[in-house]
Design a protein around this motif. Structure first.
Motif, PDB file in Angstrom:
ATOM      1  N   GLY A  34     -46.700 -27.466   8.793  1.00 49.78           N
ATOM      2  CA  GLY A  34     -45.977 -28.749   8.631  1.00 49.78           C
ATOM      3  C   GLY A  34     -46.809 -29.727   7.744  1.00 49.78           C
ATOM      4  O   GLY A  34     -46.060 -30.679   7.037  1.00 49.78           O
ATOM      5  N   ALA A  35     -47.812 -29.421   7.304  1.00 50.19           N
ATOM      6  CA  ALA A  35     -48.523 -30.297   6.375  1.00 50.19           C
ATOM      7  C   ALA A  35     -49.216 -29.753   5.390  1.00 50.19           C
ATOM      8  O   ALA A  35     -50.254 -29.822   4.825  1.00 50.19           O
ATOM      9  CB  ALA A  35     -49.714 -31.228   7.038  1.00 50.19           C
ATOM     10  N   ALA A  36     -48.784 -28.315   4.980  1.00 51.88           N
ATOM     11  CA  ALA A  36     -49.560 -27.572   4.025  1.00 51.88           C
ATOM     12  C   ALA A  36     -48.480 -27.085   2.925  1.00 51.88           C
ATOM     13  O   ALA A  36     -47.377 -27.138   3.371  1.00 51.88           O
ATOM     14  CB  ALA A  36     -50.327 -26.399   4.754  1.00 51.88           C
ATOM     15  N   VAL A  37     -49.065 -26.540   1.995  1.00 54.68           N
ATOM     16  CA  VAL A  37     -48.407 -26.061   0.561  1.00 54.68           C
ATOM     17  C   VAL A  37     -48.920 -24.779   0.255  1.00 54.68           C
ATOM     18  O   VAL A  37     -50.070 -24.479   0.542  1.00 54.68           O
ATOM     19  CB  VAL A  37     -48.019 -27.111  -0.144  1.00 54.68           C
ATOM     20  CG1 VAL A  37     -47.311 -28.449   0.106  1.00 54.68           C
ATOM     21  CG2 VAL A  37     -49.449 -27.452  -0.764  1.00 54.68           C
ATOM     22  N   VAL A  38     -48.396 -24.114  -0.466  1.00 57.80           N
ATOM     23  CA  VAL A  38     -48.572 -22.916  -1.170  1.00 57.80           C
ATOM     24  C   VAL A  38     -49.277 -23.650  -2.428  1.00 57.80           C
ATOM     25  O   VAL A  38     -48.660 -24.099  -3.243  1.00 57.80           O
ATOM     26  CB  VAL A  38     -47.560 -21.843  -1.510  1.00 57.80           C
ATOM     27  CG1 VAL A  38     -48.269 -20.951  -2.389  1.00 57.80           C
ATOM     28  CG2 VAL A  38     -46.923 -21.252  -0.342  1.00 57.80           C
ATOM     29  N   MET A  39     -50.691 -23.034  -2.305  1.00 59.63           N
ATOM     30  CA  MET A  39     -51.488 -23.937  -3.411  1.00 59.63           C
ATOM     31  C   MET A  39     -51.276 -23.189  -4.879  1.00 59.63           C
ATOM     32  O   MET A  39     -50.956 -21.749  -5.099  1.00 59.63           O
ATOM     33  CB  MET A  39     -52.978 -23.609  -3.357  1.00 59.63           C
ATOM     34  CG  MET A  39     -53.468 -24.411  -2.052  1.00 59.63           C
ATOM     35  SD  MET A  39     -53.130 -26.034  -1.960  1.00 59.63           S
ATOM     36  CE  MET A  39     -53.480 -26.681  -0.283  1.00 59.63           C
ATOM     37  N   PRO A  40     -50.981 -23.887  -5.979  1.00 66.49           N
ATOM     38  CA  PRO A  40     -50.584 -23.382  -7.285  1.00 66.49           C
ATOM     39  C   PRO A  40     -51.711 -22.240  -7.672  1.00 66.49           C
ATOM     40  O   PRO A  40     -51.143 -21.417  -8.231  1.00 66.49           O
ATOM     41  CB  PRO A  40     -50.749 -24.659  -8.307  1.00 66.49           C
ATOM     42  CG  PRO A  40     -50.241 -25.707  -7.379  1.00 66.49           C
ATOM     43  CD  PRO A  40     -50.945 -25.537  -5.900  1.00 66.49           C
ATOM     44  N   ARG A  41     -52.971 -22.282  -7.482  1.00 67.18           N
ATOM     45  CA  ARG A  41     -53.867 -21.438  -7.841  1.00 67.18           C
ATOM     46  C   ARG A  41     -53.730 -20.373  -7.022  1.00 67.18           C
ATOM     47  O   ARG A  41     -53.969 -19.149  -7.832  1.00 67.18           O
ATOM     48  CB  ARG A  41     -55.260 -22.096  -7.379  1.00 67.18           C
ATOM     49  CG  ARG A  41     -56.361 -21.089  -7.775  1.00 67.18           C
ATOM     50  CD  ARG A  41     -56.495 -20.921  -9.167  1.00 67.18           C
ATOM     51  NE  ARG A  41     -57.356 -19.899  -9.623  1.00 67.18           N
ATOM     52  CZ  ARG A  41     -57.702 -19.665 -10.764  1.00 67.18           C
ATOM     53  NH1 ARG A  41     -57.199 -20.152 -11.934  1.00 67.18           N
ATOM     54  NH2 ARG A  41     -58.464 -18.742 -11.058  1.00 67.18           N
ATOM     55  N   CYS A  42     -53.028 -20.068  -6.064  1.00 65.78           N
ATOM     56  CA  CYS A  42     -52.748 -18.835  -5.295  1.00 65.78           C
ATOM     57  C   CYS A  42     -51.731 -18.068  -6.100  1.00 65.78           C
ATOM     58  O   CYS A  42     -51.820 -17.036  -6.108  1.00 65.78           O
ATOM     59  CB  CYS A  42     -52.281 -19.171  -3.850  1.00 65.78           C
ATOM     60  SG  CYS A  42     -53.136 -20.005  -2.853  1.00 65.78           S
ATOM     61  N   THR A  43     -50.646 -18.883  -6.628  1.00 70.64           N
ATOM     62  CA  THR A  43     -49.590 -18.097  -7.230  1.00 70.64           C
ATOM     63  C   THR A  43     -50.086 -17.574  -9.035  1.00 70.64           C
ATOM     64  O   THR A  43     -49.739 -16.522  -9.527  1.00 70.64           O
ATOM     65  CB  THR A  43     -48.586 -18.899  -7.607  1.00 70.64           C
ATOM     66  OG1 THR A  43     -48.868 -20.170  -8.499  1.00 70.64           O
ATOM     67  CG2 THR A  43     -47.878 -19.158  -6.270  1.00 70.64           C
ATOM     68  N   VAL A  44     -51.633 -18.157  -9.435  1.00 70.17           N
ATOM     69  CA  VAL A  44     -52.144 -17.736 -10.678  1.00 70.17           C
ATOM     70  C   VAL A  44     -52.834 -16.660  -9.974  1.00 70.17           C
ATOM     71  O   VAL A  44     -52.856 -15.495 -10.839  1.00 70.17           O
ATOM     72  CB  VAL A  44     -52.963 -18.907 -11.012  1.00 70.17           C
ATOM     73  CG1 VAL A  44     -53.875 -18.440 -12.151  1.00 70.17           C
ATOM     74  CG2 VAL A  44     -52.250 -19.932 -11.627  1.00 70.17           C
ATOM     75  N   LEU A  45     -53.779 -16.431  -9.086  1.00 67.54           N
ATOM     76  CA  LEU A  45     -54.374 -15.305  -8.633  1.00 67.54           C
ATOM     77  C   LEU A  45     -53.690 -13.964  -8.351  1.00 67.54           C
ATOM     78  O   LEU A  45     -54.090 -12.961  -8.693  1.00 67.54           O
ATOM     79  CB  LEU A  45     -55.529 -15.854  -7.323  1.00 67.54           C
ATOM     80  CG  LEU A  45     -56.425 -16.649  -7.422  1.00 67.54           C
ATOM     81  CD1 LEU A  45     -57.052 -17.368  -6.280  1.00 67.54           C
ATOM     82  CD2 LEU A  45     -57.673 -16.193  -8.396  1.00 67.54           C
ATOM     83  N   LEU A  46     -52.763 -14.371  -7.550  1.00 69.22           N
ATOM     84  CA  LEU A  46     -51.875 -13.262  -7.049  1.00 69.22           C
ATOM     85  C   LEU A  46     -50.270 -13.749  -7.362  1.00 69.22           C
ATOM     86  O   LEU A  46     -49.586 -14.257  -6.435  1.00 69.22           O
ATOM     87  CB  LEU A  46     -51.907 -12.851  -5.669  1.00 69.22           C
ATOM     88  CG  LEU A  46     -53.347 -11.973  -5.453  1.00 69.22           C
ATOM     89  CD1 LEU A  46     -53.167 -11.434  -4.166  1.00 69.22           C
ATOM     90  CD2 LEU A  46     -53.146 -10.371  -6.499  1.00 69.22           C
ATOM     91  N   PRO A  47     -49.592 -13.436  -8.315  1.00 67.02           N
ATOM     92  CA  PRO A  47     -48.366 -13.842  -8.767  1.00 67.02           C
ATOM     93  C   PRO A  47     -47.305 -12.940  -7.773  1.00 67.02           C
ATOM     94  O   PRO A  47     -47.848 -11.733  -7.460  1.00 67.02           O
ATOM     95  CB  PRO A  47     -48.151 -13.773 -10.258  1.00 67.02           C
ATOM     96  CG  PRO A  47     -49.346 -13.572 -10.754  1.00 67.02           C
ATOM     97  CD  PRO A  47     -50.306 -13.059  -9.756  1.00 67.02           C
ATOM     98  N   PRO A  48     -46.190 -13.370  -7.651  1.00 69.55           N
ATOM     99  CA  PRO A  48     -45.375 -12.846  -6.472  1.00 69.55           C
ATOM    100  C   PRO A  48     -45.201 -11.279  -7.095  1.00 69.55           C
ATOM    101  O   PRO A  48     -45.326 -10.592  -6.403  1.00 69.55           O
ATOM    102  CB  PRO A  48     -44.018 -13.731  -6.525  1.00 69.55           C
ATOM    103  CG  PRO A  48     -44.447 -15.039  -6.799  1.00 69.55           C
ATOM    104  CD  PRO A  48     -45.773 -14.985  -7.842  1.00 69.55           C
ATOM    105  N   ASP A  49     -44.958 -11.028  -8.382  1.00 71.25           N
ATOM    106  CA  ASP A  49     -44.525  -9.816  -8.895  1.00 71.25           C
ATOM    107  C   ASP A  49     -46.002  -8.939  -8.643  1.00 71.25           C
ATOM    108  O   ASP A  49     -45.787  -7.497  -8.527  1.00 71.25           O
ATOM    109  CB  ASP A  49     -44.146  -9.917 -10.476  1.00 71.25           C
ATOM    110  CG  ASP A  49     -42.883 -10.240 -10.723  1.00 71.25           C
ATOM    111  OD1 ASP A  49     -42.153 -10.663  -9.819  1.00 71.25           O
ATOM    112  OD2 ASP A  49     -42.728 -10.726 -11.875  1.00 71.25           O
ATOM    113  N   THR A  50     -46.860  -9.444  -8.946  1.00 69.83           N
ATOM    114  CA  THR A  50     -47.998  -8.765  -8.667  1.00 69.83           C
ATOM    115  C   THR A  50     -48.438  -8.437  -7.089  1.00 69.83           C
ATOM    116  O   THR A  50     -48.999  -7.010  -6.817  1.00 69.83           O
ATOM    117  CB  THR A  50     -49.621  -9.559  -8.902  1.00 69.83           C
ATOM    118  OG1 THR A  50     -49.321  -9.864 -10.351  1.00 69.83           O
ATOM    119  CG2 THR A  50     -50.783  -8.760  -8.985  1.00 69.83           C
TER     120      THR A  50
END
Length: 203
Positions: free
Chosen positions: A62-78
């Motif tokens: 409810g009060a959280a988001v997917v951190m941008p750094r997470c998609t840099v560390l492990l992009p969806p394709d990866t």
């Protein structure tokens, strides 16, 4: 939690239960314990009370988001390449400025959770301010919890190692820009190796 535990809060951000932890708390360090052991004891104390995983992510949604750094560390394709289809990034709260929590889940069958410690986080450590020392500290804490020794990840030149828990594997990867600690459940050894290489930037 005692004041001594609070003094080493950055080190106690382990939060990776590895499936081996007791339900109760590990006693926090007593006065007179040498600094390294005191910090390690505080780390183990926090391991018992601060779980990081997909269920925690759902609770925070409810009060959280997917951190941008997470998609840099492990992009969806990866993530798909490493662990297969069906994984979804889970919302997380930003707990500290230089420490990022990330999580991915595939229903109830498999999870990947990780913490990214950047150089600023490591430089502010009360125990060690080197990448090598910080990675070793995290692995030592994992060994203490699991009661097993680390295994170096093949082909990574000593920059990554795993500690096998009863149901999950802890992975620590040392990068030029920081240290990543991950917890994987439901992945094969081959997938763990691929995850280590992906997190190092050498997938």
């Amino acid at each position: 939690m005692t004041g001594r535990c609070a003094l080493v809060r950055r080190e106690v951000m382990v939060k990776l239960t590895m499936g081996d932890l007791p339900n109760g708390r590990v006693p926090c360090p007593r006065p007179g314990v040498v600094p390294w052991r005191a910090t390690l004891a505080a780390t183990l104390c926090a391991l018992c009370v601060m779980g990081l995983g997909a269920s925690d992510a759902h609770a925070q949604a409810g009060a959280a988001v997917v951190m941008p750094r997470c998609t840099v560390l492990l992009p969806p394709d990866t993530v798909r390449t490493v662990a297969g289809n069906g994984f979804t990034a889970q919302p997380q709260r930003q707990r500290e400025e230089h420490v990022t929590d990330c999580a991915w889940a595939k229903g109830d069958s498999a999870t990947i959770t990780l913490q990214w410690f950047d150089r600023a986080a490591i430089q502010s450590s009360s125990v060690t301010r080197t990448l090598e020392g910080y990675a070793d500290m995290l692995l030592t804490a994992g060994e203490e919890v699991a009661g097993k020794k680390r295994d170096a990840v093949t082909g990574m030149g000593g920059r990554a190692a795993t500690v096998q828990g009863s149901t999950q594997v802890m992975l620590v990867v040392q990068r030029p820009d920081g240290v990543v600690r991950a917890l994987a459940g439901g992945l094969t050894n081959k997938q763990i190796l691929a995850l280590a290489k992906a997190l190092s930037g050498n997938a």
